[in-house]
Design an enzyme around this catalytic site. Structure first.
Site, PDB file in Angstrom:
ATOM      1  N   GLN A 119       1.466   7.849  -3.650  1.00  0.00           N
ATOM      2  CA  GLN A 119       1.949   6.495  -3.375  1.00  0.00           C
ATOM      3  C   GLN A 119       1.137   5.553  -4.271  1.00  0.00           C
ATOM      4  O   GLN A 119       0.006   5.196  -3.954  1.00  0.00           O
ATOM      5  CB  GLN A 119       1.761   6.164  -1.892  1.00  0.00           C
ATOM      6  N   VAL A 158       1.417   2.403  -5.018  1.00  0.00           N
ATOM      7  CA  VAL A 158       1.121   1.107  -4.400  1.00  0.00           C
ATOM      8  C   VAL A 158       1.072   1.342  -2.893  1.00  0.00           C
ATOM      9  O   VAL A 158       2.034   1.852  -2.317  1.00  0.00           O
ATOM     10  CB  VAL A 158       2.214   0.059  -4.746  1.00  0.00           C
ATOM     11  N   HIS A 166       7.326   2.029   0.344  1.00  0.00           N
ATOM     12  CA  HIS A 166       8.456   1.810  -0.559  1.00  0.00           C
ATOM     13  C   HIS A 166       9.278   3.081  -0.659  1.00  0.00           C
ATOM     14  O   HIS A 166       8.758   4.186  -0.580  1.00  0.00           O
ATOM     15  CB  HIS A 166       8.018   1.323  -1.941  1.00  0.00           C
ATOM     16  N   HIS A 172      12.137   5.079  -2.953  1.00  0.00           N
ATOM     17  CA  HIS A 172      12.791   5.211  -4.252  1.00  0.00           C
ATOM     18  C   HIS A 172      14.244   5.618  -4.035  1.00  0.00           C
ATOM     19  O   HIS A 172      14.521   6.521  -3.241  1.00  0.00           O
ATOM     20  CB  HIS A 172      12.131   6.318  -5.086  1.00  0.00           C
TER      21      HIS A 172
END
Length: 135
Positions: free
Chosen positions: A90, A92, A96, A98
């Site tokens: 990960q 960041v 999130h 994708h």
């Protein structure tokens, strides 16, 4: 806190935005696997999927589902790859997802890591039991 995706959500970092509402923001990945590769992030800073509340999970994944369909249609893709890393890989530390458009013979080989097998059926059964027990 200096979270890149929180800065994107706040409009402080320019991105090629695709979608934004009160639950999520979606934008083009700046290093796409293929054109149309999106990142979807929740507005609230949460590091991982397990930090998302139950009340947030449904709305977040409703947006992911809708955006997946849009990527497939918009990019004339035969399908898609949808993935979320938790901590490992990960880049960041803000949840999130994708969404990557896929087509036959696009050069992407299954998952991004080598596949293995269970030693035997007992190993598979023990593994399943460990997960059921943790659940």
């Amino acid at each position: 806190m200096d979270c890149l995706f929180c800065r994107v959500v706040a409009g402080e970092v320019p991105v090629d935005s695709v979608f934004a509402d009160e639950h999520a923001v979606a934008f083009l990945d700046h290093r796409p696997l293929f054109p149309g590769h999106l990142l979807v992030v929740p507005r609230r800073h949460v590091p991982t999927l397990t930090d998302l509340t139950e009340d947030e999970t449904g709305p977040y994944y409703t947006r992911v589902r809708r955006l997946t369909a849009a990527v497939e249609r918009g990019m004339d893709a035969a399908g898609s790859f949808v993935a979320t890393n938790n901590r490992i890989s990960q880049s960041v530390p803000h949840l999130h997802t994708h969404i990557v458009p896929r087509n036959p013979k696009d050069g992407l080989r299954g998952f991004f890591w080598p596949r293995t097998r269970y030693r035997d059926s007992a190993h598979a059964a023990t593994t399943a039991t460990r997960i059921r027990t943790a659940l």
